[in-house]
Design an enzyme around this catalytic site. Sequence first.
Site, PDB file in Angstrom:
ATOM      1  N   CYS A 276      12.085  12.361  32.263  1.00 36.36           N
ATOM      2  CA  CYS A 276      13.289  11.911  31.983  1.00 36.36           C
ATOM      3  C   CYS A 276      13.791  10.802  32.341  1.00 36.36           C
ATOM      4  O   CYS A 276      13.174   9.674  32.234  1.00 36.36           O
ATOM      5  CB  CYS A 276      14.265  13.142  32.024  1.00 36.36           C
TER       6      CYS A 276
ATOM      7  N   HIS B 189      12.496   8.930  29.416  1.00 34.74           N
ATOM      8  CA  HIS B 189      13.445   9.118  28.377  1.00 34.74           C
ATOM      9  C   HIS B 189      13.618   8.036  27.863  1.00 34.74           C
ATOM     10  O   HIS B 189      13.698   6.841  28.242  1.00 34.74           O
ATOM     11  CB  HIS B 189      14.869   9.822  28.954  1.00 34.74           C
TER      12      HIS B 189
ATOM     13  N   GLU C 287      14.854  21.016  32.577  1.00 38.32           N
ATOM     14  CA  GLU C 287      13.428  20.422  33.383  1.00 38.32           C
ATOM     15  C   GLU C 287      13.281  21.061  34.823  1.00 38.32           C
ATOM     16  O   GLU C 287      12.229  21.391  34.819  1.00 38.32           O
ATOM     17  CB  GLU C 287      13.553  18.976  33.632  1.00 38.32           C
TER      18      GLU C 287
END
Length: 456
Positions: free
Chosen positions: A374, A394, A287
């Site tokens: 995330c 996430h 990321e």
Amino acid sequence: MKSISPLFSVPTAKSPIFNFSPISHRLSSVKFAVPPQRNSSAMQKPSAKTLSATPTLDPITTTAASASPKKVLVPIGFGTEEMEAVILADVLRRAGAEVTVASVEQQLAVEAYGGTRLVADTFISACSAETFDLVALPGGMPGSARLRDCEVLQKITSRQAEEKRLYGAICAAPAVTLLPWGLLKRKQTTCHPAFIDKISSFRAVKTNTQVSGELTTSRGPGTSFEFAICLVEQLFGEPVAREIGELLLMNPAGEDPKRQEFNEVGWSFDRTPQVLIPIANGSEEIEVVSLIDILRRAKVNVVVASVEKSAQVLASSGTKIIADKLISDISDSVYDLIILPGGTAGAERLHKSKILKKLLKEQESSGRIFGAICSSPAVLQKQGLIKDKKATAHPAVLDKLKYGVNDAQVVIDGKLITSQGLATSTQFALAIVSKLFGHARARSVAEGLVYQYPRS
């Protein structure tokens, strides 16, 4: 030698970004789905005995495939494409491989193509007597030329081919590195479109990933996940490839990746946008690097700031990244956009940074843009910055959000942007580019990545 069709076919503008076709009869049943929610919970030259980093793997996105790990070499040099190098190392480590990132330079710290500073585990000279199950070359320019000119790496890779062990290359590396070494003979090969004309038209193919015997090749940053998963399948088998695909949140065939936007407002600027990406030990390297690489390709001024006492951080799967600054050095700065990368441990460390908390609070109160991917949307929720806005995260932390959206890869609500993580990082970064500069700029960047992006 008979070639094998790629695991992922080239999608059309209307098809899903990850559209699966079988790489062989062994993979014909591979399909990936979003996993169910889980409970989250000064550089010296090393010796040959300490080749690889000991990663602190993220428990919500990691699996282990074997008690005796396969050994993988990922060499890097000045100008190596950072997304390709990091995605390769990260994904293979998640599968259970012992990955050594080796510098072909005279120093361990290497500035990659997009300006990310990566720190190798060791020097290539320390790997010369090692036996690897896989040697995987990232691309990028001049990175591929730096690899080509390294005699030690040439000998290692040539020995790999001679002894019928796996080797591979992506982006410019098939044409710029392997071709001069004579390692593409009688092999059907793909590579970045800008270099495909260097390969014999009889052997050149335009598939995203191509397997020809022991050689696997791929096209660019936008096909890195496909390339890495293909290598995982060859090392560990189809069940592990399936599980890793699920953990990476790769889009299953037939499911259109979604971007949802609420309370639409413009993000345009009459100057170069200034973006802050804070990082910490345990941040998710895929990321971090995807955001840096893609935003810089779009001509955004990106500052990477460590919330640790050192500029160097150890990311969640063992990649070492050197930030541009310490967070304390930019405590009085103003940014147009602040984006938090994920990773369970990294998100917690970002949450504990008083300086970052202050910057985020000012960002929200001043009406400037901010976001997270995330695990990190949960950080924004804890700090009271999301309030009544819609967001995604996430799957393991989505239930921590008050108004969580579970059927979109990227969610934009006014001046807040969030994403699920890992394999959605490219879509997330391109959504930011689109909001800042318009769809045409995002599509242009995506073409350079060899990443399928909608035409409108």
